[in-house]
Design an enzyme around this catalytic site. Structure first.
Site, PDB file in Angstrom:
ATOM      1  N   LYS A 144       0.312   2.624 -13.105  1.00 21.73           N
ATOM      2  CA  LYS A 144       0.557   1.175 -13.146  1.00 21.73           C
ATOM      3  C   LYS A 144      -0.486   0.490 -14.022  1.00 21.73           C
ATOM      4  O   LYS A 144      -0.170  -0.388 -14.813  1.00 21.73           O
ATOM      5  CB  LYS A 144       0.547   0.601 -11.717  1.00 21.73           C
ATOM      6  CG  LYS A 144       1.778   0.997 -10.920  1.00 21.73           C
ATOM      7  CD  LYS A 144       1.665   0.705  -9.440  1.00 21.73           C
ATOM      8  CE  LYS A 144       2.874   1.280  -8.710  1.00 21.73           C
ATOM      9  NZ  LYS A 144       2.786   1.170  -7.241  1.00 21.73           N
ATOM     10  N   GLN A 170      -1.025  -0.820  -2.630  1.00 20.22           N
ATOM     11  CA  GLN A 170      -0.383   0.488  -2.722  1.00 20.22           C
ATOM     12  C   GLN A 170      -0.138   1.047  -1.313  1.00 20.22           C
ATOM     13  O   GLN A 170      -1.048   1.121  -0.503  1.00 20.22           O
ATOM     14  CB  GLN A 170      -1.280   1.450  -3.539  1.00 20.22           C
ATOM     15  CG  GLN A 170      -0.654   2.799  -3.802  1.00 20.22           C
ATOM     16  CD  GLN A 170       0.596   2.720  -4.669  1.00 20.22           C
ATOM     17  OE1 GLN A 170       0.641   2.021  -5.673  1.00 20.22           O
ATOM     18  NE2 GLN A 170       1.642   3.444  -4.265  1.00 20.22           N
ATOM     19  N   ASP A 180       5.660  -7.033  -5.822  1.00 17.18           N
ATOM     20  CA  ASP A 180       6.372  -5.861  -5.294  1.00 17.18           C
ATOM     21  C   ASP A 180       7.658  -6.298  -4.572  1.00 17.18           C
ATOM     22  O   ASP A 180       8.523  -5.469  -4.282  1.00 17.18           O
ATOM     23  CB  ASP A 180       5.470  -5.108  -4.297  1.00 17.18           C
ATOM     24  CG  ASP A 180       5.107  -3.716  -4.795  1.00 17.18           C
ATOM     25  OD1 ASP A 180       5.737  -3.239  -5.753  1.00 17.18           O
ATOM     26  OD2 ASP A 180       4.195  -3.105  -4.208  1.00 17.18           O
TER      27      ASP A 180
END
Ligand code: NDP
Length: 285
Positions: free
Chosen positions: A53, A97, A120
């Site tokens: 990422k 994460q 997200d």
């Protein structure tokens, strides 16, 4: 029949070029899109995802900040860190994460991220917007699947989509997203009876289970579009949830693993971050 490959890597490359143009345009107006990624603990798969990422951000010109916290981090410490990032004007997107260590409630953490920085798309507010068809951040993997289908001109409206897997991050939102595109959607999960009978009725079959080569050719209708979300490590090799070699002989389109859904997921994270930064531009007017 041998299926056409839905090449996520290629589609992602073209989308990332568009994103770079948007980033450059924002930079000319003094706005540098910023993404903060929080990694708790030392899970090696998570470390790999986070590195990818960051690298993607760097290539796109997005400013990325990695916050690494120890495995022993308490829920309160993580909440405090998120609140700091919620207030930080140079940060447009916050990503935690997953998975998190067991002492931390995933729900409490995702709910703490301010919805307009939730790139997200996991905040209950953004999930709720997806369900009622309002504009909000769309979770990256489902969004990537939709963009991949669009780029390949796969017709969605009226088609029977079968989603195998009902996780909050992939299965449920991808079904909802395609329902919003007027597909007829069926969900399957570990308690589903006669799974093959249902999957073999799918025009578009999306598999997000986490079991190597779980879907065989007998579970797929001739000419179906097959999207394999799974990432499984088998003898040092990455394989999907679909038995690619068997199923490509039956399907009309199929995603490979690696090089299918994975690159699209990261691309849509960049897209969401840039969308968030663009809102900063609107507020400053
Ligand atoms: P989860 O483990 O959260 O969910 C798995 C789902 O599969 C559950 O809904 C479960 O059902 C269902 N399932 C398990 N066994 C069966 C079975 N025998 N028959 C039918 N359904 C079954 O996984 P995720 O959704 O997070 O991820 C799925 C896969 O996708 C993983 O391999 C993951 O690594 C990968 N992934 C890939 C991404 C990418 O960018 N390419 C992004 C995110 C994930 P139940 O609910 O009943 O337990």
């Amino acid at each position: 029949m041998t299926a056409k490959i839905l090449n996520g890597k290629e589609i992602a490359k073209s989308k990332r070029a568009d994103i770079k143009v948007k980033v450059d345009s924002l930079k000319k107006k003094g706005i540098i899109p910023g993404l903060a990624v929080i990694l708790v603990g030392e899970d090696s798969a998570s470390q790999t995802y986070v590195r990818s990422k960051q690298k993607a951000c760097q290539t796109a010109g997005i400013h990325s900040v990695l916050i690494e916290l120890p495995e022993s981090t308490s829920e309160q410490q993580l909440l405090t860190e998120i609140e700091r990032l919620n207030q930080d004007q140079s940060i447009d997107g916050i990503l935690v994460q997953l998975p998190l260590p067991t002492q931390i409630s995933e729900y409490a953490i995702l709910e703490k991220i301010t919805p307009h920085k939730d790139v997200d798309g996991f905040h209950p507010s953004n999930i709720g917007k997806l369900v009622i068809g309002e504009r909000g951040f769309i979770p990256c993997t489902p969004y990537g699947i939709l963009e991949m289908l669009r780029a390949s001109e796969v017709h969605i409206e009226g088609k029977h989509v079968v989603v195998v897997g009902r996780s909050n991050i992939v299965g449920k939102p991808v079904g909802q997203l395609l329902l919003n595109e007027h597909a007829t959607v069926t969900y399957c999960h570990s308690k589903t009876e006669n799974l093959e009978m249902i999957t073999s009725q799918a025009d578009i079959l999306i598999v997000a289970v986490g079991r190597a080569r779980f879907i065989k050719a007998t579970a797929v209708k001739k000419g179906a579009v097959v999207i394999d979300v799974g990432i499984n490590r088998v003898q040092e090799q990455l394989v999907g949830d679909v038995d690619f070699h068997e199923v490509k002989e039956v399907a009309s389109y199929i995603t490979p693993v690696p090089g299918g859904v994975g690159p699209m997921t990261i691309t849509m994270l960049l897209e969401n971050t840039v969308q968030s930064a663009s809102r900063r531009e609107l507020w400053s007017c």
